[in-house]
Design a protein around this motif. Structure first.
Motif, PDB file in Angstrom:
ATOM      1  N   MET A 178      54.371  43.963  43.831  1.00 52.03           N
ATOM      2  CA  MET A 178      53.527  43.713  42.658  1.00 52.03           C
ATOM      3  C   MET A 178      52.180  43.130  43.076  1.00 52.03           C
ATOM      4  N   ASP A 179      51.142  43.593  42.467  1.00 49.73           N
ATOM      5  CA  ASP A 179      49.801  43.067  42.750  1.00 49.73           C
ATOM      6  C   ASP A 179      49.417  42.074  41.652  1.00 49.73           C
ATOM      7  N   TYR A 180      49.340  40.811  42.036  1.00 47.83           N
ATOM      8  CA  TYR A 180      49.056  39.758  41.065  1.00 47.83           C
ATOM      9  C   TYR A 180      47.559  39.602  40.785  1.00 47.83           C
ATOM     10  N   SER A 181      46.739  40.226  41.631  1.00 41.04           N
ATOM     11  CA  SER A 181      45.293  40.032  41.481  1.00 41.04           C
ATOM     12  C   SER A 181      44.820  40.363  40.075  1.00 41.04           C
ATOM     13  N   HIS A 182      45.426  41.406  39.525  1.00 46.50           N
ATOM     14  CA  HIS A 182      44.952  41.871  38.215  1.00 46.50           C
ATOM     15  C   HIS A 182      45.407  40.971  37.067  1.00 46.50           C
ATOM     16  N   MET A 183      46.338  40.088  37.328  1.00 46.29           N
ATOM     17  CA  MET A 183      46.773  39.169  36.288  1.00 46.29           C
ATOM     18  C   MET A 183      45.856  37.953  36.232  1.00 46.29           C
ATOM     19  N   CYS A 184      44.950  37.883  37.193  1.00 50.67           N
ATOM     20  CA  CYS A 184      44.271  36.603  37.364  1.00 50.67           C
ATOM     21  C   CYS A 184      43.228  36.228  36.310  1.00 50.67           C
ATOM     22  N   PRO A 185      42.392  37.144  35.804  1.00 50.15           N
ATOM     23  CA  PRO A 185      41.221  36.620  35.075  1.00 50.15           C
ATOM     24  C   PRO A 185      41.548  35.651  33.939  1.00 50.15           C
ATOM     25  N   LYS A 186      42.516  35.971  33.101  1.00 51.34           N
ATOM     26  CA  LYS A 186      42.793  35.100  31.959  1.00 51.34           C
ATOM     27  C   LYS A 186      43.394  33.764  32.394  1.00 51.34           C
ATOM     28  N   TYR A 187      44.313  33.829  33.350  1.00 53.03           N
ATOM     29  CA  TYR A 187      44.868  32.582  33.867  1.00 53.03           C
ATOM     30  C   TYR A 187      43.762  31.725  34.480  1.00 53.03           C
ATOM     31  N   GLU A 188      42.940  32.352  35.310  1.00 58.74           N
ATOM     32  CA  GLU A 188      41.907  31.604  36.019  1.00 58.74           C
ATOM     33  C   GLU A 188      40.916  30.967  35.041  1.00 58.74           C
ATOM     34  N   THR A 189      40.520  31.723  34.029  1.00 62.16           N
ATOM     35  CA  THR A 189      39.587  31.197  33.034  1.00 62.16           C
ATOM     36  C   THR A 189      40.168  29.960  32.366  1.00 62.16           C
ATOM     37  N   ALA A 190      41.413  30.066  31.963  1.00 60.65           N
ATOM     38  CA  ALA A 190      42.070  28.955  31.274  1.00 60.65           C
ATOM     39  C   ALA A 190      42.252  27.760  32.209  1.00 60.65           C
ATOM     40  N   GLY A 222      58.638  33.622  43.262  1.00 58.75           N
ATOM     41  CA  GLY A 222      59.545  34.738  43.539  1.00 58.75           C
ATOM     42  C   GLY A 222      60.378  34.540  44.789  1.00 58.75           C
ATOM     43  N   GLY A 223      60.220  33.387  45.460  1.00 60.09           N
ATOM     44  CA  GLY A 223      60.999  33.103  46.665  1.00 60.09           C
ATOM     45  C   GLY A 223      60.086  32.938  47.871  1.00 60.09           C
ATOM     46  N   PRO A 224      60.661  32.440  48.995  1.00 63.70           N
ATOM     47  CA  PRO A 224      59.867  32.209  50.208  1.00 63.70           C
ATOM     48  C   PRO A 224      59.215  33.516  50.681  1.00 63.70           C
ATOM     49  N   LYS A 225      58.004  33.384  51.203  1.00 62.98           N
ATOM     50  CA  LYS A 225      57.255  34.565  51.648  1.00 62.98           C
ATOM     51  C   LYS A 225      56.513  34.256  52.934  1.00 62.98           C
ATOM     52  N   ARG A 226      56.282  35.327  53.719  1.00 59.03           N
ATOM     53  CA  ARG A 226      55.411  35.210  54.883  1.00 59.03           C
ATOM     54  C   ARG A 226      53.971  35.373  54.411  1.00 59.03           C
ATOM     55  N   PHE A 227      53.052  34.899  55.249  1.00 58.80           N
ATOM     56  CA  PHE A 227      51.619  34.977  54.917  1.00 58.80           C
ATOM     57  C   PHE A 227      51.237  36.394  54.486  1.00 58.80           C
ATOM     58  N   LYS A 228      51.678  37.359  55.283  1.00 56.41           N
ATOM     59  CA  LYS A 228      51.337  38.765  55.030  1.00 56.41           C
ATOM     60  C   LYS A 228      51.862  39.237  53.660  1.00 56.41           C
ATOM     61  N   GLU A 229      53.025  38.757  53.303  1.00 59.76           N
ATOM     62  CA  GLU A 229      53.609  39.178  52.019  1.00 59.76           C
ATOM     63  C   GLU A 229      52.833  38.599  50.832  1.00 59.76           C
ATOM     64  N   ILE A 230      52.372  37.359  50.998  1.00 56.02           N
ATOM     65  CA  ILE A 230      51.570  36.753  49.926  1.00 56.02           C
ATOM     66  C   ILE A 230      50.260  37.535  49.799  1.00 56.02           C
ATOM     67  N   LYS A 231      49.670  37.794  50.934  1.00 54.91           N
ATOM     68  CA  LYS A 231      48.402  38.539  50.993  1.00 54.91           C
ATOM     69  C   LYS A 231      48.525  39.905  50.302  1.00 54.91           C
ATOM     70  N   GLU A 232      49.644  40.566  50.539  1.00 56.71           N
ATOM     71  CA  GLU A 232      49.839  41.897  49.939  1.00 56.71           C
ATOM     72  C   GLU A 232      49.860  41.839  48.410  1.00 56.71           C
ATOM     73  N   GLN A 233      50.322  40.707  47.875  1.00 58.90           N
ATOM     74  CA  GLN A 233      50.413  40.599  46.420  1.00 58.90           C
ATOM     75  C   GLN A 233      49.109  40.116  45.792  1.00 58.90           C
ATOM     76  N   SER A 291      40.517  36.692  50.252  1.00 56.35           N
ATOM     77  CA  SER A 291      40.288  36.811  51.706  1.00 56.35           C
ATOM     78  C   SER A 291      41.346  36.010  52.476  1.00 56.35           C
ATOM     79  N   ASP A 292      41.538  36.370  53.751  1.00 54.35           N
ATOM     80  CA  ASP A 292      42.475  35.634  54.607  1.00 54.35           C
ATOM     81  C   ASP A 292      42.087  34.167  54.710  1.00 54.35           C
ATOM     82  N   LYS A 293      40.776  33.917  54.837  1.00 52.51           N
ATOM     83  CA  LYS A 293      40.321  32.539  54.994  1.00 52.51           C
ATOM     84  C   LYS A 293      40.635  31.728  53.742  1.00 52.51           C
TER      85      LYS A 293
END
Lengths: 102, 102
Positions: A1-13, B31-42, B47-49
């Motif tokens: 799942m890509d959470y990036s697209h869920m962000c704007p409303k959460y982030e604004t709030a 959603g449970g423990p994740k590796r850096f790469k898995e968080i990044k994918e979601q 950015s990585d930084k």
């Protein structure tokens, strides 16, 4: 799942609630409409300028509205909108978590 | 009532949640423990930084912990602490309000 697209409303709030004093001003106004001086009395550590700035931001975000009563002298009160009143459970949940963990 | 004295815990919690990406990182880890790469994918837009910086902050705030498994190659996973797991209803309430009003 890509959470990036869920962000704007959460982030604004979240950004709005995360600004220093905003949560407190909203909490004071949950007690009903107040004049500037009355809000200030309940948050004495905040400067007048800071309160003015935050009130303007909250008005722009349609969290609160400014009611002007054409009396002599003119009376101005600040009141939460429906959107602002909807923040009560949000602020309470942040407060509860803070009390337990911070 | 003087609300100034109620502020520190609320402000600490709200400021943490108000930082860009923090809420999303926590949500992914709910959603449970994740590796850096898995968080990044979601959260590919981050950015990585930025992810590294936010993870360090969240670790310092004891919202998440870093588990190192001495395998070959070494495996590192990030997991919410009890304090971090307690944020689930908070993030949900911010999200609900944002969906309705932002």
């Amino acid at each position: 799942m890509d959470y990036s697209h869920m962000c704007p409303k959460y982030e604004t709030a979240a950004e709005l609630l995360g600004k220093k004093w905003s949560g407190l001003i909203i909490r004071v106004l949950l007690g009903g409409p107040k004049r500037f001086k009355e809000i200030k009395e309940q948050i004495p550590d905040m400067s007048d300028k800071m309160l003015t700035d935050r009130m303007k931001e909250l008005e722009q975000s349609q969290i609160l509205k400014r009611n002007v009563y054409p009396e002599m002298p003119v009376r101005i009160e600040y009141e939460l909108t429906e959107k602002g009143l909807g923040l009560e459970p949000v602020i309470q949940s942040i407060q509860d978590w803070g009390e337990q963990w911070c």
